[in-house]
Design a protein around this motif. Structure first.
Motif, PDB file in Angstrom:
ATOM      1  N   LEU A   1     -43.349  72.543  61.229  1.00 12.96           N
ATOM      2  CA  LEU A   1     -41.900  72.322  61.281  1.00 12.96           C
ATOM      3  C   LEU A   1     -41.384  72.364  62.711  1.00 12.96           C
ATOM      4  O   LEU A   1     -40.492  71.604  63.082  1.00 12.96           O
ATOM      5  CB  LEU A   1     -41.186  73.364  60.421  1.00 12.96           C
ATOM      6  N   ASN A   2     -41.925  73.257  63.531  1.00 13.26           N
ATOM      7  CA  ASN A   2     -41.501  73.310  64.931  1.00 13.26           C
ATOM      8  C   ASN A   2     -41.880  72.038  65.671  1.00 13.26           C
ATOM      9  O   ASN A   2     -41.174  71.602  66.583  1.00 13.26           O
ATOM     10  CB  ASN A   2     -42.118  74.533  65.623  1.00 13.26           C
ATOM     11  N   GLU A   3     -42.995  71.448  65.282  1.00  7.79           N
ATOM     12  CA  GLU A   3     -43.456  70.216  65.928  1.00  7.79           C
ATOM     13  C   GLU A   3     -42.654  69.006  65.467  1.00  7.79           C
ATOM     14  O   GLU A   3     -42.331  68.108  66.253  1.00  7.79           O
ATOM     15  CB  GLU A   3     -44.939  70.010  65.611  1.00  7.79           C
ATOM     16  N   ASN A   4     -42.286  68.984  64.168  1.00  3.97           N
ATOM     17  CA  ASN A   4     -41.711  67.776  63.581  1.00  3.97           C
ATOM     18  C   ASN A   4     -40.261  67.894  63.130  1.00  3.97           C
ATOM     19  O   ASN A   4     -39.638  66.903  62.791  1.00  3.97           O
ATOM     20  CB  ASN A   4     -42.563  67.357  62.378  1.00  3.97           C
ATOM     21  N   GLY A   5     -39.723  69.115  63.103  1.00  6.52           N
ATOM     22  CA  GLY A   5     -38.335  69.293  62.715  1.00  6.52           C
ATOM     23  C   GLY A   5     -38.144  69.492  61.232  1.00  6.52           C
ATOM     24  O   GLY A   5     -37.396  70.357  60.798  1.00  6.52           O
ATOM     25  N   MET A   6     -38.838  68.700  60.421  1.00  2.00           N
ATOM     26  CA  MET A   6     -38.750  68.842  58.974  1.00  2.00           C
ATOM     27  C   MET A   6     -40.026  68.312  58.334  1.00  2.00           C
ATOM     28  O   MET A   6     -40.825  67.628  58.985  1.00  2.00           O
ATOM     29  CB  MET A   6     -37.516  68.138  58.418  1.00  2.00           C
ATOM     30  N   ALA A   7     -40.219  68.631  57.049  1.00  2.17           N
ATOM     31  CA  ALA A   7     -41.414  68.173  56.335  1.00  2.17           C
ATOM     32  C   ALA A   7     -41.151  68.225  54.845  1.00  2.17           C
ATOM     33  O   ALA A   7     -40.360  69.040  54.360  1.00  2.17           O
ATOM     34  CB  ALA A   7     -42.619  69.038  56.690  1.00  2.17           C
TER      35      ALA A   7
ATOM     36  N   VAL B   1     -34.315  71.770  52.229  1.00  3.93           N
ATOM     37  CA  VAL B   1     -33.639  70.499  52.020  1.00  3.93           C
ATOM     38  C   VAL B   1     -34.294  69.836  50.820  1.00  3.93           C
ATOM     39  O   VAL B   1     -35.335  70.279  50.329  1.00  3.93           O
ATOM     40  CB  VAL B   1     -33.731  69.582  53.264  1.00  3.93           C
ATOM     41  N   HIS B   2     -33.676  68.788  50.323  1.00  6.62           N
ATOM     42  CA  HIS B   2     -34.198  68.125  49.121  1.00  6.62           C
ATOM     43  C   HIS B   2     -35.632  67.654  49.354  1.00  6.62           C
ATOM     44  O   HIS B   2     -35.911  66.859  50.253  1.00  6.62           O
ATOM     45  CB  HIS B   2     -33.328  66.929  48.747  1.00  6.62           C
ATOM     46  N   GLY B   3     -36.554  68.190  48.572  1.00  4.57           N
ATOM     47  CA  GLY B   3     -37.945  67.765  48.641  1.00  4.57           C
ATOM     48  C   GLY B   3     -38.765  68.407  49.733  1.00  4.57           C
ATOM     49  O   GLY B   3     -39.938  68.051  49.915  1.00  4.57           O
ATOM     50  N   GLY B   4     -38.166  69.354  50.486  1.00  5.95           N
ATOM     51  CA  GLY B   4     -38.943  69.953  51.569  1.00  5.95           C
ATOM     52  C   GLY B   4     -38.166  71.010  52.326  1.00  5.95           C
ATOM     53  O   GLY B   4     -37.409  71.783  51.744  1.00  5.95           O
ATOM     54  N   ALA B   5     -38.339  71.029  53.642  1.00  3.06           N
ATOM     55  CA  ALA B   5     -37.694  72.050  54.474  1.00  3.06           C
ATOM     56  C   ALA B   5     -37.484  71.521  55.880  1.00  3.06           C
ATOM     57  O   ALA B   5     -38.169  70.598  56.328  1.00  3.06           O
ATOM     58  CB  ALA B   5     -38.542  73.315  54.516  1.00  3.06           C
ATOM     59  N   ALA B   6     -36.524  72.111  56.573  1.00  2.00           N
ATOM     60  CA  ALA B   6     -36.245  71.788  57.979  1.00  2.00           C
ATOM     61  C   ALA B   6     -36.198  73.085  58.760  1.00  2.00           C
ATOM     62  O   ALA B   6     -35.906  74.157  58.217  1.00  2.00           O
ATOM     63  CB  ALA B   6     -34.918  71.042  58.113  1.00  2.00           C
ATOM     64  N   ILE B   7     -36.505  72.982  60.031  1.00  2.00           N
ATOM     65  CA  ILE B   7     -36.481  74.167  60.883  1.00  2.00           C
ATOM     66  C   ILE B   7     -35.047  74.629  61.081  1.00  2.00           C
ATOM     67  O   ILE B   7     -34.120  73.830  61.187  1.00  2.00           O
ATOM     68  CB  ILE B   7     -37.145  73.876  62.255  1.00  2.00           C
ATOM     69  N   SER B   8     -34.859  75.932  61.093  1.00  2.48           N
ATOM     70  CA  SER B   8     -33.552  76.500  61.425  1.00  2.48           C
ATOM     71  C   SER B   8     -33.493  76.658  62.934  1.00  2.48           C
ATOM     72  O   SER B   8     -34.243  77.452  63.506  1.00  2.48           O
ATOM     73  CB  SER B   8     -33.377  77.861  60.737  1.00  2.48           C
ATOM     74  N   HIS B   9     -32.633  75.922  63.587  1.00  3.28           N
ATOM     75  CA  HIS B   9     -32.674  75.839  65.053  1.00  3.28           C
ATOM     76  C   HIS B   9     -31.939  76.963  65.761  1.00  3.28           C
ATOM     77  O   HIS B   9     -32.068  77.124  66.971  1.00  3.28           O
ATOM     78  CB  HIS B   9     -32.112  74.490  65.514  1.00  3.28           C
TER      79      HIS B   9
END
Length: 250
Positions: free
Chosen positions: A14-20, A52-60
């Motif tokens: 997630l840190n590399e890509n922002g979300m997954a 997030v829908h279907g996955g997760a995003a990094i909390s910045h």
């Protein structure tokens, strides 16, 4: 794969890509979808990610955590960074070691002689003294959550000292906000220690990349960066702005 290893792999991705997506995380961890969903729920409760829908995003936005919680997170990364940091110390140095869980991991690797060590961390004191180092503890108010000594007394004393090197803990780093931390009093101490040092080193594990916290205490150019992943895409963005250390002494 052990639970903590999955957490680390998920956070690295997630840190590399922002979300997954959940499916992406299933593939990179070789785990089941229900396991990944439980992992994401745990990481969200810790404030590290956002579902997030279907996955997760990094909390910045990085928030302050309790010392005991931080101490066990990303431990292998912290030890790698700490070993590199300790290798940069030379016999006879006068150094400042900041409060923090990564700076604490430096202690077993500090074998140099004739050192004078100043710290605002109550967790470092006993081991430093036991190892025979001349140790100065800054006086002030102890913050229970981070085990740091803070307050105007600390700033006043640091302002009258000079260090060969300082080793600073970092909660977050990004290209726009530089080095940051959630808490104002600790930010002042970190900033002043950097100003009073001939060479300043920021200890930053790769989970802190592309994140920001409430208070900026230094620009990227103000400190050399010691990290666990020198090939990370974020490092590519900042390597022209400062020196990067990782794995081996340069």
């Amino acid at each position: 794969m052990l639970t903590n290893q999955r957490y680390e792999k998920i956070m690295d991705h997630l840190n590399e890509n922002g979300m997954a997506s959940v499916n992406e995380l299933v593939d990179i961890t070789s785990s089941s979808a229900p396991t990944i969903r439980r992992d994401l729920t745990h990481l969200e409760e810790k404030g590290l990610i956002e579902r997030v829908h279907g996955g997760a995003a990094i909390s910045h936005i990085e928030h302050e955590e309790d010392y005991r919680d931080k101490a066990v997170k990303n431990l292998s990364k912290k030890i790698k960074i700490a070993q590199t940091a300790a290798s940069l110390i030379e016999d006879g140095d006068i150094i400042f070691i900041d409060a923090g869980t990564t700076t604490y991991e430096m202690l077993p690797f500090i074998s140099q002689e004739d050192l004078t060590i100043v710290t605002n961390s109550i967790t470092l004191i006993e081991q430093l003294v036991r190892n025979g180092h001349r140790t100065h503890v800054l006086g002030g108010r102890v913050k229970p959550s981070t085990k740091a000594v803070v307050g105007p007394e600390v700033i006043d004393v640091i302002s009258r000292l000079s260090f060969d090197k300082c080793f600073i803990g970092v909660n977050a780093i990004d290209t726009a906000h530089g080095l940051s931390t959630p808490e104002e009093e600790e930010a002042y101490i970190k900033s002043r220690a950097i100003r009073q040092s001939r060479n300043a080193y920021a200890l930053v594990d790769s989970t802190k990349f592309n994140r920001s916290a409430f208070i900026q205490f230094a620009d990227i150019e103000d400190a050399f960066i010691i990290t666990d992943d020198v090939k990370h895409s974020f490092i590519e963005k900042i390597k022209s702005r400062t020196e990067i250390y990782g794995g081996e002494k340069k």
